[in-house]
Motif scaffolding. Structure first.
Motif, PDB file in Angstrom:
ATOM      1  N   THR A 136       0.829  -1.199   0.000  1.00  0.00           N
ATOM      2  CA  THR A 136       0.000   0.000   0.000  1.00  0.00           C
ATOM      3  C   THR A 136       0.867   1.254   0.000  1.00  0.00           C
ATOM      4  O   THR A 136       0.575   2.221  -0.723  1.00  0.00           O
ATOM      5  N   GLY A 137       1.941   1.247   0.776  1.00  0.00           N
ATOM      6  CA  GLY A 137       2.847   2.395   0.795  1.00  0.00           C
ATOM      7  C   GLY A 137       3.485   2.647  -0.559  1.00  0.00           C
ATOM      8  O   GLY A 137       3.568   3.794  -1.014  1.00  0.00           O
ATOM      9  N   LEU A 138       3.950   1.586  -1.214  1.00  0.00           N
ATOM     10  CA  LEU A 138       4.539   1.737  -2.549  1.00  0.00           C
ATOM     11  C   LEU A 138       3.516   2.254  -3.554  1.00  0.00           C
ATOM     12  O   LEU A 138       3.827   3.094  -4.400  1.00  0.00           O
ATOM     13  N   ASN A 139       2.296   1.746  -3.460  1.00  0.00           N
ATOM     14  CA  ASN A 139       1.254   2.202  -4.375  1.00  0.00           C
ATOM     15  C   ASN A 139       0.873   3.655  -4.125  1.00  0.00           C
ATOM     16  O   ASN A 139       0.592   4.396  -5.068  1.00  0.00           O
ATOM     17  N   LEU A 140       0.853   4.074  -2.869  1.00  0.00           N
ATOM     18  CA  LEU A 140       0.553   5.473  -2.576  1.00  0.00           C
ATOM     19  C   LEU A 140       1.655   6.393  -3.119  1.00  0.00           C
ATOM     20  O   LEU A 140       1.372   7.469  -3.650  1.00  0.00           O
ATOM     21  N   TYR A 141       2.903   5.965  -3.001  1.00  0.00           N
ATOM     22  CA  TYR A 141       4.001   6.764  -3.554  1.00  0.00           C
ATOM     23  C   TYR A 141       3.894   6.828  -5.082  1.00  0.00           C
ATOM     24  O   TYR A 141       4.111   7.880  -5.691  1.00  0.00           O
TER      25      TYR A 141
END
Length: 159
Positions: A136-141
C-alpha cells in the motif's frame, strides 16, 4: 487542497522516469499477484471436489465462497495488470488522458483491495499484514508520482 506535488522521484530521477519505473514495478507486482491468485483459485477449485467437503454443507459453502472470491480477485488483478501496462505506455507518450484514467482505475482498485483487506484482517498472519502495508505504501508513492507528472503535463499544455 489536493495531493502533495513531488518534483522528483527518490531525489534523483525526474518525474517521467520515476513514474515509468513505478509503473513497471507495479505491473510486475500485479502480474505476480495475478499468477498467485490463479494458482490459489485452482487449489480452491480442486478442493471443492474433495469427498469430505462434499459431505459437509458448511465446508462446501465456505470453499465455494473462497473459490468465488479468488476468481473475483483474479479478474481484479487482470484489470490492474492491463491498466498498469496502458499507464506505462501513456507515460511514455505523455498522454494526460491515459494517466487520468489510470488514476481513477487505481483509486477504485485501491478502495476495493483495502476494503477486502480490512474485512478479512483477522484471518491474516502478521507477515501478510506487513506485506499489505508495504504494498500500500509503494502504491501510494506511485500515485503521488503519477499525479505530480499529470499536473506537470497539464502545466506544459497550458503554456
Amino acid at each position: 487542497m489536493g495531493l502533495p506535488q513531488l518534483n522528483s522521484c527518490c531525489f534523483f530521477f525526474d518525474l517521467k522516469t520515476g513514474t515509468i519505473i513505478c509503473g513497471v514495478i507495479n505491473s510486475i507486482l500485479s502480474f505476480i499477484m495475478l499468477v498467485a491468485l490463479i494458482v490459489t483459485a485452482a487449489i480452491f477449485g480442486s478442493l471443492q471436489s474433495n469427498e469430505e467437503i462434499k459431505n459437509d454443507p458448511d465446508a462446501e459453502a465456505y470453499m465455494t465462497g473462497l473459490y468465488v472470491i479468488s476468481i473475483i480477485l483474479v479478474l481484479m488483478y487482470l484489470v490492474k495488470f492491463l491498466s498498469d501496462l496502458v499507464f506505462v505506455y501513456g507515460v511514455l507518450r505523455e498522454n494526460a488522458g491515459v494517466i487520468k484514467a489510470y488514476l481513477i482505475v487505481w483509486l477504485v482498485f485501491f478502495l476495493l483491495s483495502t476494503f477486502l483487506f480490512f474485512l478479512h484482517i483477522a484471518d491474516f498472519h502478521a507477515a501478510t499484514i506487513v506485506t499489505e502495508i508495504i504494498y500500500t505504501g509503494l502504491n501510494l508513492y506511485a500515485l503521488l508520482l503519477a499525479n505530480s507528472f499529470y499536473k506537470q503535463l497539464n502545466c506544459r499544455e497550458e503554456l
